[in-house]
Design a protein around this motif. Sequence first.
Motif, PDB file in Angstrom:
ATOM      1  N   GLU A   6       0.825  -1.206   0.000  1.00 28.91           N
ATOM      2  CA  GLU A   6       0.000   0.000   0.000  1.00 28.91           C
ATOM      3  C   GLU A   6       0.861   1.259   0.000  1.00 28.91           C
ATOM      4  N   SER A   7       0.287   2.333  -0.490  1.00 27.70           N
ATOM      5  CA  SER A   7       0.921   3.645  -0.437  1.00 27.70           C
ATOM      6  C   SER A   7      -0.165   4.705  -0.495  1.00 27.70           C
ATOM      7  N   GLY A   8       0.230   5.947  -0.196  1.00 23.55           N
ATOM      8  CA  GLY A   8      -0.702   7.049  -0.326  1.00 23.55           C
ATOM      9  C   GLY A   8      -1.278   7.581   0.962  1.00 23.55           C
ATOM     10  N   GLY A   9      -0.973   6.930   2.074  1.00 23.37           N
ATOM     11  CA  GLY A   9      -1.464   7.429   3.348  1.00 23.37           C
ATOM     12  C   GLY A   9      -0.745   8.708   3.736  1.00 23.37           C
ATOM     13  N   GLY A  10      -1.251   9.328   4.806  1.00 25.26           N
ATOM     14  CA  GLY A  10      -0.624  10.548   5.288  1.00 25.26           C
ATOM     15  C   GLY A  10      -1.531  11.321   6.208  1.00 25.26           C
ATOM     16  N   LEU A  20      -5.486   6.204  -1.818  1.00 19.75           N
ATOM     17  CA  LEU A  20      -4.614   5.094  -1.483  1.00 19.75           C
ATOM     18  C   LEU A  20      -4.434   4.190  -2.700  1.00 19.75           C
ATOM     19  N   SER A  21      -3.231   3.631  -2.804  1.00 14.84           N
ATOM     20  CA  SER A  21      -2.946   2.673  -3.868  1.00 14.84           C
ATOM     21  C   SER A  21      -2.431   1.384  -3.253  1.00 14.84           C
ATOM     22  N   CYS A  22      -2.681   0.303  -3.939  1.00 18.23           N
ATOM     23  CA  CYS A  22      -2.192  -1.008  -3.497  1.00 18.23           C
ATOM     24  C   CYS A  22      -1.670  -1.729  -4.731  1.00 18.23           C
ATOM     25  N   ALA A  23      -0.372  -1.904  -4.785  1.00 19.34           N
ATOM     26  CA  ALA A  23       0.265  -2.578  -5.914  1.00 19.34           C
ATOM     27  C   ALA A  23       0.402  -4.058  -5.602  1.00 19.34           C
ATOM     28  N   ALA A  24      -0.015  -4.881  -6.551  1.00 18.80           N
ATOM     29  CA  ALA A  24       0.027  -6.328  -6.377  1.00 18.80           C
ATOM     30  C   ALA A  24       1.083  -6.937  -7.270  1.00 18.80           C
ATOM     31  N   SER A  25       1.684  -8.031  -6.778  1.00 14.49           N
ATOM     32  CA  SER A  25       2.797  -8.642  -7.511  1.00 14.49           C
ATOM     33  C   SER A  25       2.355  -9.679  -8.520  1.00 14.49           C
ATOM     34  N   ALA A  26       1.196 -10.291  -8.309  1.00 12.30           N
ATOM     35  CA  ALA A  26       0.848 -11.480  -9.068  1.00 12.30           C
ATOM     36  C   ALA A  26       0.328 -11.159 -10.457  1.00 12.30           C
ATOM     37  N   ARG A  27       0.758 -11.971 -11.424  1.00 14.01           N
ATOM     38  CA  ARG A  27       0.208 -11.831 -12.763  1.00 14.01           C
ATOM     39  C   ARG A  27      -1.224 -12.347 -12.818  1.00 14.01           C
ATOM     40  N   ALA A 108     -12.830 -10.152   7.115  1.00 12.12           N
ATOM     41  CA  ALA A 108     -11.379 -10.164   6.975  1.00 12.12           C
ATOM     42  C   ALA A 108     -10.820 -11.582   6.926  1.00 12.12           C
ATOM     43  N   ARG A 109     -11.422 -12.494   7.633  1.00 12.60           N
ATOM     44  CA  ARG A 109     -10.918 -13.865   7.694  1.00 12.60           C
ATOM     45  C   ARG A 109     -10.980 -14.580   6.346  1.00 12.60           C
ATOM     46  N   GLU A 110     -11.732 -14.056   5.414  1.00 10.74           N
ATOM     47  CA  GLU A 110     -11.869 -14.721   4.112  1.00 10.74           C
ATOM     48  C   GLU A 110     -10.881 -14.197   3.075  1.00 10.74           C
ATOM     49  N   TYR A 111      -9.943 -13.358   3.504  1.00  8.59           N
ATOM     50  CA  TYR A 111      -8.887 -12.881   2.620  1.00  8.59           C
ATOM     51  C   TYR A 111      -7.564 -13.504   3.069  1.00  8.59           C
ATOM     52  N   ASN A 112      -6.784 -13.974   2.119  1.00  4.93           N
ATOM     53  CA  ASN A 112      -5.534 -14.633   2.501  1.00  4.93           C
ATOM     54  C   ASN A 112      -4.291 -13.872   2.076  1.00  4.93           C
ATOM     55  N   SER A 113      -4.464 -12.711   1.486  1.00  3.52           N
ATOM     56  CA  SER A 113      -3.322 -11.869   1.135  1.00  3.52           C
ATOM     57  C   SER A 113      -3.551 -10.487   1.713  1.00  3.52           C
ATOM     58  N   TRP A 114      -2.520  -9.980   2.404  1.00 10.26           N
ATOM     59  CA  TRP A 114      -2.627  -8.682   3.073  1.00 10.26           C
ATOM     60  C   TRP A 114      -1.371  -7.866   2.849  1.00 10.26           C
ATOM     61  N   GLY A 115      -1.580  -6.555   2.733  1.00 10.02           N
ATOM     62  CA  GLY A 115      -0.451  -5.642   2.707  1.00 10.02           C
ATOM     63  C   GLY A 115      -0.016  -5.290   4.118  1.00 10.02           C
ATOM     64  N   GLN A 116       0.988  -4.436   4.202  1.00  9.98           N
ATOM     65  CA  GLN A 116       1.559  -4.071   5.504  1.00  9.98           C
ATOM     66  C   GLN A 116       0.802  -2.920   6.148  1.00  9.98           C
ATOM     67  N   GLY A 117      -0.044  -2.244   5.389  1.00 13.37           N
ATOM     68  CA  GLY A 117      -0.839  -1.148   5.923  1.00 13.37           C
ATOM     69  C   GLY A 117      -0.220   0.209   5.662  1.00 13.37           C
ATOM     70  N   THR A 118      -1.070   1.220   5.582  1.00 14.78           N
ATOM     71  CA  THR A 118      -0.621   2.595   5.433  1.00 14.78           C
ATOM     72  C   THR A 118      -1.461   3.470   6.365  1.00 14.78           C
ATOM     73  N   GLN A 119      -0.791   4.353   7.095  1.00 19.71           N
ATOM     74  CA  GLN A 119      -1.453   5.174   8.097  1.00 19.71           C
ATOM     75  C   GLN A 119      -2.162   6.353   7.453  1.00 19.71           C
ATOM     76  N   VAL A 120      -3.412   6.536   7.829  1.00 20.81           N
ATOM     77  CA  VAL A 120      -4.184   7.721   7.439  1.00 20.81           C
ATOM     78  C   VAL A 120      -4.570   8.447   8.719  1.00 20.81           C
ATOM     79  N   THR A 121      -4.199   9.708   8.797  1.00 19.96           N
ATOM     80  CA  THR A 121      -4.522  10.520   9.958  1.00 19.96           C
ATOM     81  C   THR A 121      -5.273  11.760   9.498  1.00 19.96           C
ATOM     82  N   VAL A 122      -6.470  11.946  10.044  1.00 18.41           N
ATOM     83  CA  VAL A 122      -7.305  13.088   9.687  1.00 18.41           C
ATOM     84  C   VAL A 122      -7.373  14.006  10.899  1.00 18.41           C
ATOM     85  N   SER A 123      -6.905  15.219  10.726  1.00 11.45           N
ATOM     86  CA  SER A 123      -6.912  16.181  11.831  1.00 11.45           C
ATOM     87  C   SER A 123      -8.168  17.036  11.750  1.00 11.45           C
ATOM     88  N   SER A 124      -8.728  17.297  12.916  1.00  8.52           N
ATOM     89  CA  SER A 124      -9.972  18.082  12.948  1.00  8.52           C
ATOM     90  C   SER A 124      -9.685  19.551  13.213  1.00  8.52           C
TER      91      SER A 124
END
Length: 124
Positions: A6-10, A20-27, A108-124
């Motif tokens: 994943e990328s694009g958090g902030g 947010l973007s999520c790049a996958a490796s598999a063809r 969530a339990r029905e997905y077997n591939s996961w990214g590392q996560g990207t932090q999103v912080t929204v300031s009020s």
Amino acid sequence: QVQLVESGGGLVQAGGSLRLSCAASARTFSSYAMAWFRQTPGKEREFVAWISWDGSRTNYADSAKGRFTISRDNAKTTVFLQMNSLKSDDTAVYYCAGRRSPYGTIWAREYNSWGQGTQVTVSS
């Protein structure tokens, strides 16, 4: 399984937007339904949205409807989450997930591939 990054958090102000973007490796990416989940400390991972293998079907959590849009580009093996009108409650780590099936689920339990996560912080 497919490798996901994943990328694009902030940090963004309330009312702002992030993509947010999520790049996958598999063809075989086009064989996977893809989803976004989010998680805050001490809470379970929460479903945000899923998209079918060909992009023809999507499903959103009530909290995301009308503000978030999930999409995918199979040629680039990437899935996106456009987030508009962000609120402080949207602050979380956002995870991309893959499931080798035409359609996604909200569990969530029905997905077997996961990214590392990207932090999103929204300031009020």
